[in-house]
Design a protein around this motif. Structure first.
Motif, PDB file in Angstrom:
ATOM      1  N   ILE A  45       0.838  -1.205   0.000  1.00  0.00           N
ATOM      2  CA  ILE A  45       0.000   0.000   0.000  1.00  0.00           C
ATOM      3  C   ILE A  45       0.867   1.247   0.000  1.00  0.00           C
ATOM      4  CG2 ILE A  45      -1.637   1.348   1.385  1.00  0.00           C
ATOM      5  CD1 ILE A  45      -2.886  -1.305   2.266  1.00  0.00           C
ATOM      6  N   ALA A  46       1.931   1.242   0.817  1.00  0.00           N
ATOM      7  CA  ALA A  46       2.813   2.413   0.861  1.00  0.00           C
ATOM      8  C   ALA A  46       3.478   2.656  -0.494  1.00  0.00           C
ATOM      9  CB  ALA A  46       3.863   2.221   1.951  1.00  0.00           C
ATOM     10  N   SER A  47       3.860   1.573  -1.165  1.00  0.00           N
ATOM     11  CA  SER A  47       4.537   1.716  -2.459  1.00  0.00           C
ATOM     12  C   SER A  47       3.615   2.315  -3.525  1.00  0.00           C
ATOM     13  CB  SER A  47       5.060   0.361  -2.940  1.00  0.00           C
ATOM     14  OG  SER A  47       3.992  -0.506  -3.284  1.00  0.00           O
ATOM     15  N   SER A  48       2.294   2.143  -3.339  1.00  0.00           N
ATOM     16  CA  SER A  48       1.347   2.660  -4.324  1.00  0.00           C
ATOM     17  C   SER A  48       1.185   4.173  -4.238  1.00  0.00           C
ATOM     18  CB  SER A  48      -0.020   1.981  -4.140  1.00  0.00           C
ATOM     19  OG  SER A  48      -0.637   2.389  -2.935  1.00  0.00           O
ATOM     20  N   VAL A  49       1.634   4.788  -3.118  1.00  0.00           N
ATOM     21  CA  VAL A  49       1.489   6.246  -2.974  1.00  0.00           C
ATOM     22  C   VAL A  49       2.833   6.950  -2.822  1.00  0.00           C
ATOM     23  CG1 VAL A  49      -0.783   5.976  -1.911  1.00  0.00           C
ATOM     24  CG2 VAL A  49       1.237   6.136  -0.445  1.00  0.00           C
ATOM     25  N   PHE A  50       3.930   6.163  -2.801  1.00  0.00           N
ATOM     26  CA  PHE A  50       5.252   6.738  -2.554  1.00  0.00           C
ATOM     27  C   PHE A  50       6.096   6.698  -3.818  1.00  0.00           C
ATOM     28  CE2 PHE A  50       9.759   6.154  -1.313  1.00  0.00           C
ATOM     29  CZ  PHE A  50       9.955   7.300  -0.567  1.00  0.00           C
ATOM     30  N   GLN A  51       6.710   7.823  -4.143  1.00  0.00           N
ATOM     31  CA  GLN A  51       7.644   7.899  -5.269  1.00  0.00           C
ATOM     32  C   GLN A  51       9.019   8.297  -4.741  1.00  0.00           C
ATOM     33  OE1 GLN A  51       6.130  10.542  -8.298  1.00  0.00           O
ATOM     34  NE2 GLN A  51       4.476   9.146  -8.905  1.00  0.00           N
ATOM     35  N   SER A  52       9.960   7.364  -4.818  1.00  0.00           N
ATOM     36  CA  SER A  52      11.318   7.622  -4.340  1.00  0.00           C
ATOM     37  C   SER A  52      12.018   8.625  -5.247  1.00  0.00           C
ATOM     38  CB  SER A  52      12.106   6.309  -4.294  1.00  0.00           C
ATOM     39  OG  SER A  52      13.481   6.553  -4.080  1.00  0.00           O
ATOM     40  N   VAL A  53      12.805   9.523  -4.671  1.00  0.00           N
ATOM     41  CA  VAL A  53      13.530  10.504  -5.486  1.00  0.00           C
ATOM     42  C   VAL A  53      14.596   9.822  -6.345  1.00  0.00           C
ATOM     43  CG1 VAL A  53      13.142  12.454  -3.925  1.00  0.00           C
ATOM     44  CG2 VAL A  53      15.137  10.980  -3.571  1.00  0.00           C
ATOM     45  N   SER A  54      15.024   8.630  -5.910  1.00  0.00           N
ATOM     46  CA  SER A  54      16.032   7.890  -6.678  1.00  0.00           C
ATOM     47  C   SER A  54      15.395   6.834  -7.580  1.00  0.00           C
ATOM     48  CB  SER A  54      17.025   7.226  -5.720  1.00  0.00           C
ATOM     49  OG  SER A  54      16.353   6.335  -4.849  1.00  0.00           O
ATOM     50  N   GLY A  55      14.078   6.774  -7.594  1.00  0.00           N
ATOM     51  CA  GLY A  55      13.377   5.833  -8.460  1.00  0.00           C
ATOM     52  C   GLY A  55      13.343   4.407  -7.958  1.00  0.00           C
ATOM     53  N   LYS A  56      13.663   4.168  -6.678  1.00  0.00           N
ATOM     54  CA  LYS A  56      13.682   2.808  -6.127  1.00  0.00           C
ATOM     55  C   LYS A  56      12.273   2.282  -5.908  1.00  0.00           C
ATOM     56  CE  LYS A  56      18.080   3.345  -3.631  1.00  0.00           C
ATOM     57  NZ  LYS A  56      18.707   3.394  -2.283  1.00  0.00           N
ATOM     58  N   ASP A  57      12.125   0.976  -6.054  1.00  0.00           N
ATOM     59  CA  ASP A  57      10.885   0.284  -5.732  1.00  0.00           C
ATOM     60  C   ASP A  57      10.997  -0.180  -4.279  1.00  0.00           C
ATOM     61  OD1 ASP A  57       8.711  -1.338  -5.411  1.00  0.00           O
ATOM     62  OD2 ASP A  57       9.132  -2.640  -7.129  1.00  0.00           O
ATOM     63  N   ILE A  58      10.200   0.388  -3.363  1.00  0.00           N
ATOM     64  CA  ILE A  58      10.393   0.095  -1.934  1.00  0.00           C
ATOM     65  C   ILE A  58      10.007  -1.346  -1.585  1.00  0.00           C
ATOM     66  CG2 ILE A  58      10.101   2.503  -1.231  1.00  0.00           C
ATOM     67  CD1 ILE A  58       7.310   1.679  -0.173  1.00  0.00           C
ATOM     68  N   THR A  59       9.241  -2.017  -2.439  1.00  0.00           N
ATOM     69  CA  THR A  59       8.889  -3.417  -2.164  1.00  0.00           C
ATOM     70  C   THR A  59      10.106  -4.329  -2.287  1.00  0.00           C
ATOM     71  OG1 THR A  59       8.267  -3.848  -4.461  1.00  0.00           O
ATOM     72  CG2 THR A  59       6.529  -3.065  -2.975  1.00  0.00           C
ATOM     73  N   LYS A  60      11.155  -3.842  -2.942  1.00  0.00           N
ATOM     74  CA  LYS A  60      12.356  -4.646  -3.157  1.00  0.00           C
ATOM     75  C   LYS A  60      13.529  -4.209  -2.278  1.00  0.00           C
ATOM     76  CE  LYS A  60      11.066  -5.524  -7.985  1.00  0.00           C
ATOM     77  NZ  LYS A  60      11.447  -5.348  -9.404  1.00  0.00           N
ATOM     78  N   GLN A  61      13.268  -3.266  -1.363  1.00  0.00           N
ATOM     79  CA  GLN A  61      14.344  -2.750  -0.514  1.00  0.00           C
ATOM     80  C   GLN A  61      14.454  -3.557   0.778  1.00  0.00           C
ATOM     81  OE1 GLN A  61      16.268  -0.450  -2.041  1.00  0.00           O
ATOM     82  NE2 GLN A  61      14.749  -0.829  -3.666  1.00  0.00           N
ATOM     83  N   LYS A  62      15.613  -3.488   1.407  1.00  0.00           N
ATOM     84  CA  LYS A  62      15.873  -4.224   2.639  1.00  0.00           C
ATOM     85  C   LYS A  62      15.104  -3.629   3.817  1.00  0.00           C
ATOM     86  CE  LYS A  62      20.564  -5.736   1.394  1.00  0.00           C
ATOM     87  NZ  LYS A  62      21.996  -5.684   1.783  1.00  0.00           N
ATOM     88  N   SER A  63      14.949  -4.475   4.830  1.00  0.00           N
ATOM     89  CA  SER A  63      14.321  -4.008   6.072  1.00  0.00           C
ATOM     90  C   SER A  63      15.246  -3.022   6.781  1.00  0.00           C
ATOM     91  CB  SER A  63      14.030  -5.190   6.995  1.00  0.00           C
ATOM     92  OG  SER A  63      13.419  -4.772   8.193  1.00  0.00           O
ATOM     93  N   HIS A  64      14.653  -2.146   7.575  1.00  0.00           N
ATOM     94  CA  HIS A  64      15.382  -1.154   8.361  1.00  0.00           C
ATOM     95  C   HIS A  64      16.173  -0.203   7.464  1.00  0.00           C
ATOM     96  CE1 HIS A  64      14.334  -4.158  11.324  1.00  0.00           C
ATOM     97  NE2 HIS A  64      14.619  -3.312  12.294  1.00  0.00           N
ATOM     98  N   THR A  65      15.533   0.258   6.397  1.00  0.00           N
ATOM     99  CA  THR A  65      16.152   1.254   5.519  1.00  0.00           C
ATOM    100  C   THR A  65      15.248   2.474   5.416  1.00  0.00           C
ATOM    101  OG1 THR A  65      15.180   0.177   3.559  1.00  0.00           O
ATOM    102  CG2 THR A  65      17.438  -0.427   4.159  1.00  0.00           C
ATOM    103  N   LEU A  66      15.868   3.632   5.122  1.00  0.00           N
ATOM    104  CA  LEU A  66      15.145   4.902   4.988  1.00  0.00           C
ATOM    105  C   LEU A  66      15.192   5.356   3.534  1.00  0.00           C
ATOM    106  CD1 LEU A  66      16.571   6.843   8.083  1.00  0.00           C
ATOM    107  CD2 LEU A  66      14.384   5.658   7.927  1.00  0.00           C
TER     108      LEU A  66
END
Length: 468
Positions: A32-53
């Motif tokens: 749900i968060a990934s559907s409303v969040f656009q990373s400035v670096s273009g990262k897909d947050i569903t594929k990022q590690k835990s405990h990252t900002l």
């Protein structure tokens, strides 16, 4: 009812501020968060590690709501034990509401009070006593209350209970085994060792139960009533203790007609001071109501400060004060009474000698001379108040019980343990002892949450704030 959907709530206090944190938790939190969040670096947050900002923007279709910092906690590596997202946005109430409403439209549900901590308990991240300590930590407003809450949240109390429960459970298993071989008349549980265990459990339970007297006052503050005749300086003393002009001070007797309350932390312990109406015979209806309230407040207080005008004491017969002290002590025998001789700054040398002679005759141990107006002796009075609190357990980092629910379960567990002891001493049959042992284990389990139900959980977590 227990939910397993994705919840959202504001995790910081409501209202405008520099930063606000919005928390999501549940199986679909990251999606749900990934559907409303656009990373400035273009990262897909569903594929990022835990405990990252991740820095980016919250976007509603093409409309940018805010630039935010998004934190990812995957799987069980989170406070709730399930996937969690925390969005740090700017503290505008408009931005907060826009983001929360957007997340609700995307499939989140608004969290109930304490639901994040409830999920943490249900997912085995903490036991029930630790979960309750979270609420105590949030509401702690002095060093002592904070220290106790931290100790309980780290598991000090629950570890002590769990160890006793485990040892008792081992013996319960042996007792149950004896029942299976009842016809052969064998004993698997060593009665001497069992008696030693029961004595140890009884000792620990009594210590924990006794600690509630200290824990309760530390958690809720110690009410202190300031009483005395009109115009002896009660309001001046309250102002001196608080170091502010909290109460109206006047030479006119009967100025304080209602109780005035305020809190002060002394040595890490919270005290709630109650300035009461002066006690005297009066025909004034309003003042009479205030005097009636004074006696009600003395009933509620745990410590009584009896204020005396030093000049009046010199004039009066010393027996008058002795009678008044005895009257208060007889009326409230369980409350510590401190006699405070005020206005000593107004005495000359001859009067001071006369006062010392009278006090020697009165010979009351808890007596302090002060000048509330000039702040003389006020620190000594604070130390005296602190002496009424048993801070030894705090200094030694001992377990202190502050929760009424825990106190009630400990009392019931102690009663069952004493029944088992009596059964052991009177050679009661194993099947009857087993019933009392099971009941004791039940009350131990109630404390840590090994025995629970939806009604109990609802009552506990309803007292939490939304977002925690």
């Amino acid at each position: 009812m227990i939910y397993h959907d994705t919840i959202v709530a504001l995790a910081t206090p409501s209202g405008a501020g520099a930063i606000a944190v919005i928390r999501l938790s549940g199986p679909e939190a990251i999606t749900i968060a990934s559907s409303v969040f656009q990373s400035v670096s273009g990262k897909d947050i569903t594929k990022q590690k835990s405990h990252t900002l991740h820095l980016g923007h919250i976007v509603d279709d093409t409309k940018v709501l805010d630039q935010v910092l998004l934190s990812i906690f995957k799987g069980t590596n989170s406070y709730t034990g399930e996937s969690t997202i925390e969005i740090s946005c700017h503290g505008s109430t408009y931005i907060q509401q826009q983001i929360i409403q957007l997340l609700l439209r995307k499939g989140c549900r608004m969290a109930q009070a304490g639901e994040f901590t409830l999920r943490s308990f249900l997912n085995g991240k903490m036991d029930l006593s630790q979960a309750e300590a979270v609420a105590d930590l949030i509401s702690s407003d002095n060093e002592a209350a904070h220290q106790i809450a931290m100790q309980q949240m780290r598991g000090g109390f629950s570890n002590e209970i769990a160890k006793l429960r485990e040892e008792l459970l081992n013996f319960a298993s042996l007792i149950e085994l004896e029942l299976d071989f009842a016809e052969e008349d064998v004993e698997f549980a060593d009665r001497t060792q069992f008696n030693d265990l029961l004595n140890r459990i009884e000792f620990v339970l009594k210590r924990l139960i006794d600690s509630f007297a200290v824990g309760n006052v530390i958690k809720n503050g110690i009410p202190v009533a300031i009483v005395g005749e009109p115009n002896v300086g009660k309001s001046t003393l309250l102002n001196a203790l608080l170091n502010e002009e909290r109460a109206i001070v006047s030479e006119i007797a009967g100025t304080t007609r209602d109780t005035i309350e305020d809190e002060l932390v002394i040595g890490g312990i919270g005290f709630r001071f109650i300035d009461t109406a002066g006690i005297r015979e009066t025909k004034d209806v309003i003042e009479s109501i205030g005097i009636k309230k004074t006696f009600e407040k003395i009933e509620q207080a745990q410590v009584v400060l009896f204020l005396i005008d030093s000049l009046q004491l010199i004039i009066d017969d010393e027996n008058k004060l002795k009678i008044e002290i005895e009257k208060i002590k007889n009326q409230f025998p369980l409350k510590p009474l401190v006699v405070v001789i005020n206005k000593i700054d107004s005495l000359n040398q001859e009067q001071k000698k006369s006062l010392s002679k009278k006090l020697a005759v009165i010979n009351y141990s808890s007596l302090i001379k002060i000048s509330a107006k000039e702040n003389i002796g006020v620190d000594e009075l604070k130390n005296k108040l602190l002496s009424f609190v048993n801070t030894g357990a705090l200094r030694n980092n001992e377990t202190i019980v502050t929760n009424t629910r825990h106190y009630d379960s400990l009392l019931k567990a102690l009663e069952e343990i004493q029944k088992v002891k009596y059964g052991l001493q009177t050679n009661l049959s194993s099947d009857l002892m087993a019933i009392d042992i099971k009941q004791a284990l039940y009350y131990f389990g109630e404390i840590t949450g090994q025995v629970t139900n939806d009604e109990l959980l609802g009552n506990i977590f309803a007292n939490f704030c939304i977002g925690k």
